[in-house]
Write an enzyme that holds these catalytic residues in place. Sequence first.
Site, PDB file in Angstrom:
ATOM      1  N   ASP A 272      -5.129 -11.380  13.881  1.00 48.78           N
ATOM      2  CA  ASP A 272      -3.922 -10.386  14.485  1.00 48.78           C
ATOM      3  C   ASP A 272      -4.252  -9.955  15.956  1.00 48.78           C
ATOM      4  O   ASP A 272      -3.419  -9.037  16.590  1.00 48.78           O
ATOM      5  CB  ASP A 272      -4.252  -9.123  13.610  1.00 48.78           C
ATOM      6  CG  ASP A 272      -5.711  -8.494  13.719  1.00 48.78           C
ATOM      7  OD1 ASP A 272      -6.444  -9.088  14.115  1.00 48.78           O
ATOM      8  OD2 ASP A 272      -5.887  -7.058  13.473  1.00 48.78           O
TER       9      ASP A 272
ATOM     10  N   GLU B 209      -4.739   4.291  13.979  1.00 47.08           N
ATOM     11  CA  GLU B 209      -5.843   3.333  15.004  1.00 47.08           C
ATOM     12  C   GLU B 209      -6.183   3.844  15.974  1.00 47.08           C
ATOM     13  O   GLU B 209      -7.084   3.327  16.562  1.00 47.08           O
ATOM     14  CB  GLU B 209      -4.856   2.286  15.330  1.00 47.08           C
ATOM     15  CG  GLU B 209      -3.984   2.343  16.260  1.00 47.08           C
ATOM     16  CD  GLU B 209      -2.563   2.670  15.786  1.00 47.08           C
ATOM     17  OE1 GLU B 209      -2.567   3.208  14.507  1.00 47.08           O
ATOM     18  OE2 GLU B 209      -1.458   2.795  16.663  1.00 47.08           O
TER      19      GLU B 209
ATOM     20  N   TYR C  49      -0.381   4.412  10.581  1.00 45.63           N
ATOM     21  CA  TYR C  49      -0.548   3.462  11.739  1.00 45.63           C
ATOM     22  C   TYR C  49       0.554   3.191  12.509  1.00 45.63           C
ATOM     23  O   TYR C  49       1.707   3.223  11.922  1.00 45.63           O
ATOM     24  CB  TYR C  49      -0.905   1.905  11.230  1.00 45.63           C
ATOM     25  CG  TYR C  49      -2.418   1.714  10.302  1.00 45.63           C
ATOM     26  CD1 TYR C  49      -3.452   2.029  11.044  1.00 45.63           C
ATOM     27  CD2 TYR C  49      -2.405   1.334   9.021  1.00 45.63           C
ATOM     28  CE1 TYR C  49      -4.883   1.918  10.483  1.00 45.63           C
ATOM     29  CE2 TYR C  49      -3.679   1.576   8.514  1.00 45.63           C
ATOM     30  CZ  TYR C  49      -4.899   1.571   9.168  1.00 45.63           C
ATOM     31  OH  TYR C  49      -6.063   1.420   8.396  1.00 45.63           O
TER      32      TYR C  49
ATOM     33  N   LYS D  55       2.357   2.064   7.229  1.00 48.51           N
ATOM     34  CA  LYS D  55       2.629   1.222   8.254  1.00 48.51           C
ATOM     35  C   LYS D  55       3.693   1.938   9.309  1.00 48.51           C
ATOM     36  O   LYS D  55       4.290   3.168   8.931  1.00 48.51           O
ATOM     37  CB  LYS D  55       3.418  -0.013   8.040  1.00 48.51           C
ATOM     38  CG  LYS D  55       2.719  -0.886   7.013  1.00 48.51           C
ATOM     39  CD  LYS D  55       1.501  -1.534   7.742  1.00 48.51           C
ATOM     40  CE  LYS D  55       1.600  -2.579   8.721  1.00 48.51           C
ATOM     41  NZ  LYS D  55       0.278  -3.304   9.320  1.00 48.51           N
TER      42      LYS D  55
ATOM     43  N   ARG E 239       0.881  -1.283  -0.061  1.00 50.29           N
ATOM     44  CA  ARG E 239      -0.152   0.047  -0.033  1.00 50.29           C
ATOM     45  C   ARG E 239       0.965   1.341  -0.050  1.00 50.29           C
ATOM     46  O   ARG E 239       2.077   1.062   0.242  1.00 50.29           O
ATOM     47  CB  ARG E 239      -0.936   0.072   1.320  1.00 50.29           C
ATOM     48  CG  ARG E 239      -2.120  -1.025   1.162  1.00 50.29           C
ATOM     49  CD  ARG E 239      -2.696  -1.313   2.503  1.00 50.29           C
ATOM     50  NE  ARG E 239      -1.891  -1.713   3.555  1.00 50.29           N
ATOM     51  CZ  ARG E 239      -2.374  -1.728   4.861  1.00 50.29           C
ATOM     52  NH1 ARG E 239      -3.423  -1.499   5.286  1.00 50.29           N
ATOM     53  NH2 ARG E 239      -1.442  -2.448   5.583  1.00 50.29           N
TER      54      ARG E 239
ATOM     55  N   HIS F  41       0.509   1.401  16.157  1.00 50.84           N
ATOM     56  CA  HIS F  41       0.222   0.341  17.113  1.00 50.84           C
ATOM     57  C   HIS F  41       1.347   0.063  18.008  1.00 50.84           C
ATOM     58  O   HIS F  41       2.326  -0.624  17.972  1.00 50.84           O
ATOM     59  CB  HIS F  41       0.132  -1.197  16.068  1.00 50.84           C
ATOM     60  CG  HIS F  41      -1.139  -0.985  15.227  1.00 50.84           C
ATOM     61  ND1 HIS F  41      -2.159  -1.414  15.761  1.00 50.84           N
ATOM     62  CD2 HIS F  41      -1.132  -1.006  13.985  1.00 50.84           C
ATOM     63  CE1 HIS F  41      -3.156  -1.223  14.746  1.00 50.84           C
ATOM     64  NE2 HIS F  41      -2.386  -0.861  13.754  1.00 50.84           N
TER      65      HIS F  41
HETATM   66  P1  NAD Z   1     -15.621  -4.938  15.672  1.00 49.94           P
HETATM   67  O1  NAD Z   1     -15.526  -4.503  16.848  1.00 49.94           O
HETATM   68  O2  NAD Z   1     -16.321  -4.247  14.587  1.00 49.94           O
HETATM   69  O3  NAD Z   1     -16.557  -6.398  15.752  1.00 49.94           O
HETATM   70  C1  NAD Z   1     -16.463  -7.251  16.819  1.00 49.94           C
HETATM   71  C2  NAD Z   1     -17.644  -7.977  17.225  1.00 49.94           C
HETATM   72  O4  NAD Z   1     -17.123  -9.155  17.946  1.00 49.94           O
HETATM   73  C3  NAD Z   1     -18.674  -7.361  18.134  1.00 49.94           C
HETATM   74  O5  NAD Z   1     -19.844  -7.254  17.366  1.00 49.94           O
HETATM   75  C4  NAD Z   1     -18.638  -8.132  19.345  1.00 49.94           C
HETATM   76  O6  NAD Z   1     -19.825  -8.116  19.931  1.00 49.94           O
HETATM   77  C5  NAD Z   1     -18.280  -9.499  18.780  1.00 49.94           C
HETATM   78  N1  NAD Z   1     -17.613 -10.451  19.659  1.00 49.94           N
HETATM   79  C6  NAD Z   1     -16.867 -10.270  20.665  1.00 49.94           C
HETATM   80  N2  NAD Z   1     -16.621 -11.415  21.365  1.00 49.94           N
HETATM   81  C7  NAD Z   1     -17.575 -12.380  20.889  1.00 49.94           C
HETATM   82  C8  NAD Z   1     -17.730 -13.774  21.033  1.00 49.94           C
HETATM   83  N3  NAD Z   1     -17.327 -14.233  22.222  1.00 49.94           N
HETATM   84  N4  NAD Z   1     -18.559 -14.642  20.408  1.00 49.94           N
HETATM   85  C9  NAD Z   1     -19.078 -13.823  19.345  1.00 49.94           C
HETATM   86  N5  NAD Z   1     -18.960 -12.448  19.035  1.00 49.94           N
HETATM   87  C10 NAD Z   1     -18.165 -11.681  19.844  1.00 49.94           C
HETATM   88  O7  NAD Z   1     -14.452  -5.444  15.205  1.00 49.94           O
HETATM   89  P2  NAD Z   1     -13.710  -5.677  13.666  1.00 49.94           P
HETATM   90  O8  NAD Z   1     -13.631  -4.339  13.077  1.00 49.94           O
HETATM   91  O9  NAD Z   1     -14.997  -6.431  12.885  1.00 49.94           O
HETATM   92  O10 NAD Z   1     -12.587  -6.607  13.871  1.00 49.94           O
HETATM   93  C11 NAD Z   1     -12.769  -8.020  14.166  1.00 49.94           C
HETATM   94  C12 NAD Z   1     -11.350  -8.724  14.096  1.00 49.94           C
HETATM   95  O11 NAD Z   1     -10.698  -8.680  12.698  1.00 49.94           O
HETATM   96  C13 NAD Z   1     -10.367  -7.846  15.164  1.00 49.94           C
HETATM   97  O12 NAD Z   1      -9.901  -9.097  15.805  1.00 49.94           O
HETATM   98  C14 NAD Z   1      -9.548  -7.194  14.045  1.00 49.94           C
HETATM   99  O13 NAD Z   1      -8.338  -6.968  14.741  1.00 49.94           O
HETATM  100  C15 NAD Z   1      -9.379  -8.184  12.893  1.00 49.94           C
HETATM  101  N6  NAD Z   1      -8.890  -7.724  11.756  1.00 49.94           N
HETATM  102  C16 NAD Z   1      -8.139  -8.347  11.121  1.00 49.94           C
HETATM  103  C17 NAD Z   1      -7.556  -8.294   9.980  1.00 49.94           C
HETATM  104  C18 NAD Z   1      -6.503  -9.021   9.018  1.00 49.94           C
HETATM  105  O14 NAD Z   1      -6.012  -8.571   8.090  1.00 49.94           O
HETATM  106  N7  NAD Z   1      -6.299 -10.394   9.596  1.00 49.94           N
HETATM  107  C19 NAD Z   1      -7.826  -6.978   9.225  1.00 49.94           C
HETATM  108  C20 NAD Z   1      -8.614  -6.277   9.867  1.00 49.94           C
HETATM  109  C21 NAD Z   1      -9.321  -6.687  10.951  1.00 49.94           C
END
Ligand code: NAD
Length: 363
Positions: A270, A118, A94, A75, A15, A96
């Site tokens: 992550d 963030e 970002y 980053k 990016r 972190h």
């Molecule tokens: P968000 O806060 O919008 O949504 C998270 C949801 O999880 C909430 O609705 C919450 O109520 C629910 N939740 C919490 N504990 C739970 C459980 N035990 N069972 C069921 N639901 C539960 O967060 P988001 O922006 O959607 O991010 C979700 C995850 O994705 C995060 O860990 C974020 O870091 C990750 N992420 C990863 C990447 C990647 O490249 N791998 C990229 C972006 C985000």
Amino acid sequence: MIIGCPTEIKPQEFRVGMTPNAAQEAVSHGHEVYIQTGAGAGAGFEDADYIAAGAKTVGTAEEVFAKADMIVKVKEPQAVERKMLREGQVLFTYLHLAPDPDQTHDLIASGATCIAYETVTDNRGGLPLLAPMSEVAGRLAPQVGAWTLQKANGGRGVLMGGVPGVGPARVIVIGGGVVGTHAAKIAAGMGADVTVLDRSLTRLRYLDDVFGGTFKTSFASAGNTIELAQAADMIIGAVLIPGAAAPKLISRAQLADLKPGAALVDVAIDQGGCFETSKATTHEDPIYDVDGIMHYCVANMPGAVARTSTIALGNATMPFMLALADKGWRQACLNDPHLMNGLNVHAGQLTYDAVGEALGIDV
Ligand code: NAD
């Protein structure tokens, strides 16, 4: 103001901090923009696109850092970049910092003003500069999951939408926030039978109101989660407990009860991952098998679609970048408490409580 945008140097980062459109907006506001030669190439932007937008190109990161009042990146600055920051310079990217003491100490020592994407907030309690990457990862999850389900990749050999006379794949999405909602929309759009689980009834009510005809919802009790998982072809992990490691929702022992060749896509990797058997993978080698269950656990999923991700991030950062450039960081932050929440380091001082607590540094 002079704004600088260097080429990202973190491995596998394609990016770029400013799109030609962002450069053009900054120039139209009376600012000068310096882009490092080739900075946009990984996202499909040529130097000529930036020059046409009114920006200037320079050959090295050293020149970008030396000229700019504000550096706009993607980053966190790498060690070699941190050495180029100087007192009074603004860094917008970002960061972190909480798990990264080396970077934190270097940024404090630099004397620069460091605003982290963030931790910028919005008036609905969201994180507007994280949300675009969650949208990308969410929409990508069923796409990579569908590939993982293909027989040659070790999957069940199930087609997402089925065909006339053959039922669709069953997909469950655990966590119905930004990632989960976008994942569910795309999986349903591919024709799969989709259920979203969440522990927030408020969230489930919202999802049911808006998407009731598109996908189903279920409360994410441990019992419901494992029961639906046992019937699923694809399980997308999309939970987040802010500030905490992801809870482990499927244990290794429970893999034996899943369908052989089921695909686990752990977007929450992550944050440590929400399946006991998850470990971070890369785009070069994204999937692995544990007990016949195929895991996809890439920690920087948006990097796979660098062009879409760059444009999505640029759309979100642009108004803040323009405010910082037009008003100067101090006035921009005084006018906007949500941007002020992004301030992590200023003039040799850590300014963000949660990072101070995590690293034991005075704020
Ligand atoms: P968000 O806060 O919008 O949504 C998270 C949801 O999880 C909430 O609705 C919450 O109520 C629910 N939740 C919490 N504990 C739970 C459980 N035990 N069972 C069921 N639901 C539960 O967060 P988001 O922006 O959607 O991010 C979700 C995850 O994705 C995060 O860990 C974020 O870091 C990750 N992420 C990863 C990447 C990647 O490249 N791998 C990229 C972006 C985000």
